[in-house]
Design a protein around this motif. Structure first.
Motif, PDB file in Angstrom:
ATOM      1  N   PRO A  23       0.851  -1.190   0.000  1.00 53.77           N
ATOM      2  CA  PRO A  23       0.000   0.000   0.000  1.00 53.77           C
ATOM      3  C   PRO A  23       0.885   1.237   0.000  1.00 53.77           C
ATOM      4  N   ALA A  25       0.260   5.419  -0.222  1.00 53.27           N
ATOM      5  CA  ALA A  25      -0.599   6.577  -0.403  1.00 53.27           C
ATOM      6  C   ALA A  25      -0.083   7.398  -1.587  1.00 53.27           C
ATOM      7  N   GLU A  47      -4.232   2.038  -1.091  1.00 50.46           N
ATOM      8  CA  GLU A  47      -3.732   3.089  -0.197  1.00 50.46           C
ATOM      9  C   GLU A  47      -4.592   3.036   1.071  1.00 50.46           C
ATOM     10  N   MET A  48      -4.077   3.577   2.163  1.00 47.96           N
ATOM     11  CA  MET A  48      -4.853   3.510   3.403  1.00 47.96           C
ATOM     12  C   MET A  48      -6.115   4.386   3.307  1.00 47.96           C
ATOM     13  N   GLN A  77      -6.830  -1.485   2.661  1.00 48.90           N
ATOM     14  CA  GLN A  77      -6.229  -1.127   3.946  1.00 48.90           C
ATOM     15  C   GLN A  77      -7.005  -0.032   4.657  1.00 48.90           C
ATOM     16  N   LYS A 147      -0.597  -5.010   8.907  1.00 47.84           N
ATOM     17  CA  LYS A 147       0.741  -4.600   8.449  1.00 47.84           C
ATOM     18  C   LYS A 147       1.345  -3.716   9.529  1.00 47.84           C
ATOM     19  N   HIS A 177       7.221  -4.778   8.328  1.00 48.35           N
ATOM     20  CA  HIS A 177       8.262  -3.880   7.816  1.00 48.35           C
ATOM     21  C   HIS A 177       9.147  -3.594   9.027  1.00 48.35           C
ATOM     22  N   PHE A 185      12.133   5.680   7.191  1.00 48.56           N
ATOM     23  CA  PHE A 185      12.763   4.847   6.156  1.00 48.56           C
ATOM     24  C   PHE A 185      14.287   4.801   6.311  1.00 48.56           C
ATOM     25  N   ASN A 208       8.623  -7.406   4.336  1.00 45.39           N
ATOM     26  CA  ASN A 208       8.609  -6.126   3.614  1.00 45.39           C
ATOM     27  C   ASN A 208       9.786  -5.274   4.080  1.00 45.39           C
ATOM     28  N   GLY A 209      10.323  -4.487   3.147  1.00 45.26           N
ATOM     29  CA  GLY A 209      11.381  -3.543   3.504  1.00 45.26           C
ATOM     30  C   GLY A 209      12.626  -3.669   2.665  1.00 45.26           C
ATOM     31  N   ASP A 210      12.835  -2.646   1.814  1.00 48.04           N
ATOM     32  CA  ASP A 210      14.058  -2.511   1.014  1.00 48.04           C
ATOM     33  C   ASP A 210      14.259  -3.622  -0.017  1.00 48.04           C
ATOM     34  N   VAL A 211      13.187  -4.082  -0.613  1.00 44.42           N
ATOM     35  CA  VAL A 211      13.333  -4.978  -1.773  1.00 44.42           C
ATOM     36  C   VAL A 211      13.306  -4.068  -3.005  1.00 44.42           C
ATOM     37  N   PHE A 212      14.486  -3.814  -3.537  1.00 40.21           N
ATOM     38  CA  PHE A 212      14.600  -2.857  -4.639  1.00 40.21           C
ATOM     39  C   PHE A 212      14.878  -3.517  -5.986  1.00 40.21           C
ATOM     40  N   ILE A 231       6.372  -5.571  -1.930  1.00 37.33           N
ATOM     41  CA  ILE A 231       7.290  -4.604  -2.549  1.00 37.33           C
ATOM     42  C   ILE A 231       6.605  -3.249  -2.693  1.00 37.33           C
ATOM     43  N   GLY A 232       7.277  -2.206  -2.195  1.00 39.28           N
ATOM     44  CA  GLY A 232       6.733  -0.857  -2.294  1.00 39.28           C
ATOM     45  C   GLY A 232       7.523  -0.017  -3.277  1.00 39.28           C
TER      46      GLY A 232
END
Ligand SMILES: Cc1cc2nc3c(=O)[nH]c(=O)nc-3n(C[C@H](O)[C@H](O)[C@H](O)COP(=O)(O)O)c2cc1C
Length: 327
Positions: A23, A25, A47-48, A77, A147, A177, A185, A208-212, A231-232
């Protein structure tokens, strides 16, 4: 280890592959969700959405819980902190929306949200978390996932306690995350917390977190044993990331989009945004900030970004995208 292409079961629903679009925003609207799903995401989170606004009958919020008929794997969400309100919002969503799951935002670090005890601040009160989840599960009828961050504070890293409260209250999966609220971040996410969580919960754990890049995702699966990867930022301007992960797993060479591919994708994304927009004439104002990200790893990125950000209507923005890198 399970294969990425296998499905993630959340109660009665199966999502395949085990890759989830986070998600975000300002990004995770219908157009972006459809694009990510076409590119290989197994599920997309919206998005929330404010539970309070929904319960108060805001027309605009009501519009935001609607999905397109082409969407099939969406989690909506909600953010809030009052068990009755969250339960009522869950009931409204289950009646008025066609989403498959509900997700609770316990990760948002921004002051505006945290000062009301919502987002990551909700983690400071595990018994309230229990009541929120229980109320949403019993009233909504949809699977409820949560989450969260590693904790509401650097001195209160309580994701294990909060996750167990969620599981006991009937949550169907947890996304972690692993940064605390104050980190926002910054720093490195503690992926070892995802591994720890996976060892104690019986419900699925989503990392989740820093999968680039695609390799990061495969590494997260391997290091943490998580059931799915979310993945964000890594998908912004790079929706190929979902496809690349699956290609590497199959032993193929992952697609390396060239300039023509990037231009085509940016224009397709732009066209989809207009197609699904409630006020298409104004979309250039939002899209001129996000679409330059398609050219992030080119040597003309800064120059192109500046140019695209001056677009004064949709047609001009589309033209600039179409001719990116060729001026
Ligand atoms: C612009 C932006 C908007 C975000 N909005 C939300 C949101 O609405 N709800 C949420 O739970 N997390 C939100 N996040 C956090 C992401 O879902 C994700 O947890 C975070 O970016 C870490 O994942 P990543 O390293 O893959 O980006 C947002 C992040 C960004 C960068």
């Amino acid at each position: 280890m399970q294969k990425v292409s296998e499905s993630l079961s959340i109660n009665q629903h199966c999502f395949s592959p085990r890759l989830i679009a986070a998600p975000m925003a300002g990004y995770s609207n219908t157009a972006t969700r459809l694009l990510y799903r076409q590119m290989g995401a197994g599920m997309c989170v919206t998005e929330m959405v404010s539970a309070k606004s929904l319960v108060m009958g805001s027309r605009e919020t009501f519009e935001r819980i609607k999905t397109a008929s082409a969407e099939d794997s969406v989690s909506l969400q909600l953010f809030g902190g009052c068990p009755e309100e969250m339960g009522e919002a869950a009931r409204i969503v289950s009646q008025e929306s066609k989403v498959q799951c509900l997700d609770i935002n316990m990760g948002c670090p921004v002051k505006k949200v945290a000062k009301n005890g919502y987002g990551s601040q909700l983690m400071a009160d595990p018994s309230r978390v229990f009541s929120v989840v229980q109320s949403m599960v019993s009233r909504g009828g949809l699977p409820v996932t949560v989450k969260m961050r590693s904790g509401p504070d650097q001195d209160q890293i309580n994701f294990l306690e909060v996750s167990l409260a969620c599981q006991d209250a009937g949550a169907a999966a947890i996304t972690l995350h692993p940064r605390n609220r104050h980190q926002k971040f910054s720093g490195t996410p503690a992926w070892e917390y995802i591994h720890k969580l996976k060892q104690i919960l019986t419900i699925p754990v989503i990392g989740n977190g820093d999968v680039f890049c695609a390799q990061d995702a495969l590494y997260m699966f391997e290091k943490t044993g998580c059931d799915a990867v979310m993945i964000g930022r890594g998908a912004i301007g790079n929706p190929w990331i979902f496809q690349q992960i699956l290609e590497i797993e199959r032993g193929q060479n992952p697609i390396k989009p060239d300039l023509a591919d990037k231009v085509r994708m940016a224009v397709l994304h732009f066209d989809m945004e207009l197609e699904y927009s409630k006020r298409p004439e104004k979309e250039y104002l939002r899209l001129r900030k996000s679409l330059p990200e398609y050219f992030r790893d080119t040597n003309f990125y800064e120059q192109e970004k500046q140019k695209i950000q001056t677009a004064s209507d949709n047609q001009e923005l589309r033209n600039l995208l179409l001719h990116s890198g060729s001026w």
